[in-house]
Design a protein around this motif. Structure first.
Motif, PDB file in Angstrom:
ATOM      1  N   GLN B 528     -43.228  80.002 -32.627  1.00 24.01           N
ATOM      2  CA  GLN B 528     -42.901  79.638 -31.249  1.00 24.01           C
ATOM      3  C   GLN B 528     -41.391  79.788 -31.043  1.00 24.01           C
ATOM      4  O   GLN B 528     -40.602  79.315 -31.871  1.00 24.01           O
ATOM      5  CB  GLN B 528     -43.331  78.197 -30.957  1.00 24.01           C
ATOM      6  CG  GLN B 528     -44.822  77.972 -31.036  1.00 24.01           C
ATOM      7  CD  GLN B 528     -45.191  76.498 -30.901  1.00 24.01           C
ATOM      8  OE1 GLN B 528     -44.400  75.688 -30.421  1.00 24.01           O
ATOM      9  NE2 GLN B 528     -46.396  76.160 -31.336  1.00 24.01           N
ATOM     10  N   CYS B 529     -41.015  80.409 -29.952  1.00 29.96           N
ATOM     11  CA  CYS B 529     -39.586  80.642 -29.677  1.00 29.96           C
ATOM     12  C   CYS B 529     -38.789  79.339 -29.800  1.00 29.96           C
ATOM     13  O   CYS B 529     -37.756  79.275 -30.459  1.00 29.96           O
ATOM     14  CB  CYS B 529     -39.375  81.188 -28.273  1.00 29.96           C
ATOM     15  SG  CYS B 529     -40.294  82.663 -27.849  1.00 29.96           S
ATOM     16  N   ALA B 530     -39.308  78.306 -29.118  1.00 24.34           N
ATOM     17  CA  ALA B 530     -38.530  77.086 -28.957  1.00 24.34           C
ATOM     18  C   ALA B 530     -38.504  76.223 -30.212  1.00 24.34           C
ATOM     19  O   ALA B 530     -37.826  75.189 -30.221  1.00 24.34           O
ATOM     20  CB  ALA B 530     -39.081  76.278 -27.778  1.00 24.34           C
ATOM     21  N   VAL B 531     -39.234  76.611 -31.237  1.00 23.26           N
ATOM     22  CA  VAL B 531     -39.179  75.843 -32.482  1.00 23.26           C
ATOM     23  C   VAL B 531     -38.001  76.314 -33.317  1.00 23.26           C
ATOM     24  O   VAL B 531     -37.140  75.523 -33.728  1.00 23.26           O
ATOM     25  CB  VAL B 531     -40.500  75.977 -33.266  1.00 23.26           C
ATOM     26  CG1 VAL B 531     -40.351  75.414 -34.688  1.00 23.26           C
ATOM     27  CG2 VAL B 531     -41.615  75.229 -32.531  1.00 23.26           C
ATOM     28  N   CYS B 532     -37.953  77.606 -33.582  1.00 22.16           N
ATOM     29  CA  CYS B 532     -36.810  78.122 -34.362  1.00 22.16           C
ATOM     30  C   CYS B 532     -35.527  78.082 -33.527  1.00 22.16           C
ATOM     31  O   CYS B 532     -34.460  77.715 -34.017  1.00 22.16           O
ATOM     32  CB  CYS B 532     -37.087  79.541 -34.823  1.00 22.16           C
ATOM     33  SG  CYS B 532     -38.446  79.651 -36.003  1.00 22.16           S
ATOM     34  N   HIS B 533     -35.640  78.483 -32.283  1.00 19.54           N
ATOM     35  CA  HIS B 533     -34.457  78.480 -31.411  1.00 19.54           C
ATOM     36  C   HIS B 533     -34.453  77.174 -30.616  1.00 19.54           C
ATOM     37  O   HIS B 533     -34.676  77.161 -29.405  1.00 19.54           O
ATOM     38  CB  HIS B 533     -34.466  79.703 -30.495  1.00 19.54           C
ATOM     39  CG  HIS B 533     -34.278  80.984 -31.243  1.00 19.54           C
ATOM     40  ND1 HIS B 533     -33.087  81.341 -31.815  1.00 19.54           N
ATOM     41  CD2 HIS B 533     -35.157  81.970 -31.547  1.00 19.54           C
ATOM     42  CE1 HIS B 533     -33.217  82.512 -32.427  1.00 19.54           C
ATOM     43  NE2 HIS B 533     -34.468  82.915 -32.294  1.00 19.54           N
TER      44      HIS B 533
END
Lengths: 355, 615
Positions: B528-533
């Motif tokens: 998920q984008c918002a997990v790593c970033h």
């Protein structure tokens, strides 16, 4: 401005008879092929940009300047060799180039490329492009795209956010107030710049090739070209089954059988104003002055140069001429003052106005 | 002698005046550009640290006035009648129009994203503005005050100069134009037809990047642009052979025909990076400030042109890499203050004024003696903070072998350089790395694309010494100062975030934060984008294998980069292989290993990118 005015003055009063025949404009045609520098004889379109003429050909972009051709191909930075349309930006001097492999921007020798992989462009098959201030409108095989050159933002227009049931956009024409897409198989799509709303225009008898309701709407769904005359608020439309003129209230359609069109198969229409337009057909180049018609071509049988003049009453006169466009299969035109440039299937033609 | 005495006196007066007219508290003035009035009576110093124009009366040596302008002003230029001074406010996206009689800003003009320079046409009717982040040149109608159009310039459009006949405007750019992965950097001088307001030509600067000021001789026959020539395609293993960055000047115009690039370095000493250029009116000499070397290089133009005339085209092309060539035309290196940037000649050519950005002074050079005869102070805090000391170190090239380069050579003006480098001596073609923006890095440890450095002290200390400078590097105090500065580098305003998100940005935010695919199936957390970033800097500060590793990488594990102002920093991915944000997913994410994007329509991917631009 002066050039445009001159063109209008010359073209407007064409009704005066010459021996009973309308006094239609005549031209001396100079033709260009690969033998004298054109990149390819299959010329999809042409754009006149001041003293520069751009030829969109099947094998490269041609620039005619100071009496010489310069050719641009992928090795020069052009995104694809098959060039379908060229749109000069008169303000900046840049040129936007629609190709079968993406969109290119040519600016003083530098090509910048936009493809579906490197940018927000919807699809790499780009049929048309139009410049509207800082926005560049693009017609692709997967809908319309708009690039804001100041912010770099791409906006895509397709079946999900417009009344576009077919996404094969074939041409785009952008003016300060309106943007029109010719949607191949989907009629005409109109974008109102002020309200940011879309509206579609379709053939009232559907996709049938029969004309059940002439003048009650767009002549056919398979549209190939649109040309909006902002001053008069007149829209010209070319289809594979005739042409249409729309004044915002009423449609008027043109067919081979009841107009001076040499064919119902139209590749392009380009309006001069609300009452005058050029039609590129598979059987010659046609000009309409609001009442009368003229067709310029090599004769279909003898291939000798000819000009056909049809008056308002439907009387057709064949006029022999010394020269003709390079071929009767015409794909596009553009103007340069009194002159006209014509893209054909076998070369590019320069029509030098005689009278 | 009398002149010298006068200057000493003037200097003393200036110092007193400076004390009486201090800049805004606790900020270092950081003079970056200078302009002198046509009669030689006034010197205008642009201070990017205090957002002001400082006007000196050169007769008395006193500061006449401090005029506040916009944020982080980058350059200034006089109108043809010298009644107006146009200041490019890079963080305000405006131009200050300063009345030189009242020394007040009389109006504010529009510009594009991060205007870096502004110059009027010869008639004073139109202003041309180089916009560094929108990569274009604005044309502003000075009568109406409205911007009429934009012209396409090079990436990081930077500096402008007008040809003496007024027909041409030359524009440089500080980042190379985006090109294919691992291609030689290419830059240009954009030549604008001032009357038609269109780009007429582009002079190709092959292998050039970081092109700063451009100047044209009074006879219009010779142009000079200050630039670097990065050698980023080979491992950074040959510092001693000059295989890192060449410092050079591009010559153009009738005097030389095709563009000729010349080196200003020597076999055992580098002068870097060349920033500003001033040419004597008689075209006898050119002065080049070299910021990292704290000096001004003096070039004998007659000898230079004589040399070039003797060379074949092939020899001319080789000149830029010939470290022995400068002995033919460089006639002096004049030491000046800390971090010299802009410079200007007095109308009679007898004095050269040099803005020492990190020294907060102006060096006054006697051009006949070729030495500094006095300094003008801009004021500012009397003591240097660790951050300020670190800033001096950051912009200084004195630590690398032979003074070859410093931090700011690649992190141009504390940003990035748009290049992919082969930094370490791990063999040709191993671990290419894209240069990253330094803003907002303080709390984003670990560092390096492979996350090998746990803190900035390691990143900037042993690593720099071992792999970059190849000489004794910073001591402990200096390293602390340097790191303090890097942590203090402010984040520039985001141009794509104006209050509420636009509908496209909102849609993109939803995609960025989604936890399920469009078909309803869950997206694993690691994808998920918002997990790593995540977090304030849009990084979880972890290593991840997102499938973007190449055979040239020793490990597929990549440090998750912060995303703040990511729109500015192409190319992308750890090795710079993605030319645009789009390519991260259209080319390098075939298996949905770098976020799930293959179920997105093209317009949805565009929305995601519009949101990323706001971060």
């Amino acid at each position: 401005m002066r050039t445009i005015l001159t063109l209008l003055l010359v073209l407007a009063p064409a009704a005066a008879a010459t021996g009973g025949r309308p006094d239609m404009p005549t031209y001396r045609w100079e033709n260009f092929t690969t033998e004298n520098g054109l990149p390819d004889n299959h010329v999809f379109n042409v754009a006149v940009d001041g003293k520069r003429v751009w030829a969109a050909t099947e094998n490269g972009l041609g620039l005619y300047e100071n009496g010489k051709w310069k050719v641009y191909r992928p090795e020069d930075g052009l995104t694809h060799r098959a060039v379908l349309y060229v749109a000069p930006d008169k303000r900046t001097g840049d040129v936007w180039i629609a190709t079968m492999g993406g969109l290119s921007r040519f600016s003083a020798g530098r090509f910048d490329t936009y493809t579906q992989l490197t940018s927000g462009l919807a699809n790499d098959v780009v049929y048309g492009v139009a410049v509207q201030g800082d926005d560049v409108w693009v017609a692709t095989a997967a809908g319309g795209s708009r690039l804001n050159t100041r912010t770099g933002q791409w906006s895509l227009f397709n079946e999900r956010n417009t009344p576009m049931y077919e996404i094969w956009t074939y041409a785009v024409n952008a003016t300060p107030s309106k943007v029109y897409y010719a949607v191949w198989g989907g009629g005409v799509l109109e974008y109102d710049v002020k309200t940011e709303r879309w509206k579609d225009y379709n053939d009232p008898d559907g996709e049938t090739e029969m004309v059940l309701y002439k003048d009650q709407g767009l002549i056919h769904e398979i549209t190939t070209s649109v040309s909006y005359m902002e001053k008069e608020k007149i829209l010209w439309v070319a289809t594979y089954f005739g042409a249409s003129r729309y004044d915002g209230r009423n449609w008027k359609n043109f067919l081979e059988k009841d107009s001076g069109l040499p064919s119902n198969f139209l590749n392009q229409v380009k309006g001069v104003d609300g009452n005058h337009a050029w039609f590129s057909t598979d059987k010659g180049l046609a000009y309409y002055d609001g009442e009368n018609w003229a067709v310029y071509r090599p004769a279909l049988d003898t291939h000798k140069p000819e000009m056909l003049v049809r008056d308002a009453a439907g009387n057709v006169t064949r006029v022999e001429t010394a020269t003709a466009p390079a071929h009767h299969y015409v794909l596009g035109v553009d103007f340069d003052g009194d002159d006209i440039w014509v893209a054909t299937a076998k070369g590019l033609s320069h029509g030098i106005r005689m009278k | 002698m009398r002149g010298g005495a006068f200057l000493l006196a003037a200097n003393a007066v200036a110092a007193l005046a400076a004390m009486a007219s201090e800049p805004p508290a606790a900020r270092y003035p950081s003079p970056i550009e200078l302009v002198i009035s046509p009669d030689g009576s006034r010197l205008y110093a642009l201070c990017e640290g205090t957002d002001e124009v400082v006007t000196y009366d050169l007769g008395s040596g006193r500061i006449l006035h401090r005029t506040p302008v916009g944020r982080v002003p980058k350059s200034l230029a006089l109108s043809p009648d010298a009644k107006h001074l146009y200041v490019a406010n890079s963080w305000s996206d405006t131009i200050s129009d300063l009345d030189t009689s009242s020394l007040q800003v009389v109006r504010t003009l529009p510009a594009g994203f991060e205007p870096n320079a502004a110059i009027s046409d010869r008639e004073g009717r139109f202003l041309f503005v180089a916009n560094r982040l929108s990569n274009d040149v604005s044309v502003v109608d000075l009568a109406s005050g409205l911007e009429s159009k934009r012209l396409l310039a090079g990436r990081g459009a930077a500096y402008l100069t007008l040809s003496p006949d007024g027909s041409r405007i030359y524009c440089t750019h500080i980042y190379p134009n985006i090109a294919k992965f691992r291609a030689t950097p290419e830059s240009e001088i954009t030549v604008i037809d001032a009357a038609r307001q269109v780009v007429a030509e582009r002079y190709r600067l092959h292998n050039a990047a970081g092109v700063f000021h451009v100047a044209v001789s009074a006879d219009g026959r010779l142009g000079m642009a200050a630039q670097m020539r990065p050698k980023n395609l080979v491992p950074l293993a040959h510092v001693e052979h000059g295989w890192v960055i060449g410092n050079s000047i591009s010559l153009f115009g009738e005097d030389v025909g095709e563009v000729v690039q010349i080196s200003i370095d020597e076999l055992d000493r580098y002068y870097t990076p060349p920033f500003a250029i001033a040419m004597a009116r008689d075209k006898s000499v050119a002065y080049v400030s070299t910021t990292g070397s704290d000096s001004v290089t003096v070039i004998d133009i007659g000898r230079l042109l004589a040399l070039i005339r003797t060379l074949s085209p092939a020899e001319r092309r080789a000149l830029a890499n010939d470290l022995s060539a400068s002995a033919n035309y460089v006639v002096a290196r004049v030491p000046v203050g800390h971090g010299p940037k802009g410079l200007t000649l007095s109308p009679d050519g007898k004095r050269l004024y040099v803005a020492n950005r990190t020294g907060d002074t102006i060096s006054v050079i006697d051009t006949a003696a070729r030495r500094v005869v006095s300094d003008l102070s801009l004021g500012g805090p009397a003591t240097l903070t660790p951050e300020r000391r670190g800033e001096r170190l950051f912009f200084n090239a004195g630590f690398a072998f032979h003074g070859h380069f410093g931090c700011a050579n690649c992190h141009i003006e504390a940003t990035f350089d748009g290049l992919s480098w082969d930094l370490e001596p791990d063999g040709f073609g191993k671990d290419y790395v894209d240069n990253r923006l330094l803003e907002d890095v303080a709390d984003t440890a670990p560092f390096k694309w492979n996350g090998a450095n746990p803190n900035l002290e390691t990143e900037c200390g042993p690593r720099t010494e071992k792999f970059f400078y190849r000489s004794e590097s910073y001591d402990g105090w200096q390293l602390n100062d340097l790191v303090s500065f890097i942590k203090s580098i402010p984040l520039r305003p985001n141009r794509y975030r104006n209050g509420e998100l636009t509908p496209a940005q909102e849609r993109g935010k939803v995609i960025f934060e989604r936890t399920r695919r469009k078909n309803g199936t869950p997206i694993p957390a690691k994808n998920q984008c918002a997990v790593c970033h995540s977090g304030p800097h849009y990084t979880n500060q972890q290593l991840a294998d997102v499938g973007t590793g190449k055979p040239t990488d020793r490990s597929p594990l990549i440090d998750t980069p912060q995303l703040t102002n990511v729109v500015l920093t192409g190319p992308y991915l750890h090795d710079g292989s993605a030319r645009s944000l789009e390519e991260i997913w259209t080319v390098f994410n075939p298996q949905d290993t770098h976020g799930v994007t293959n179920d997105l329509q093209k317009d949805e991917l565009n929305d995601l990118i519009e949101y990323l631009k706001t971060l």
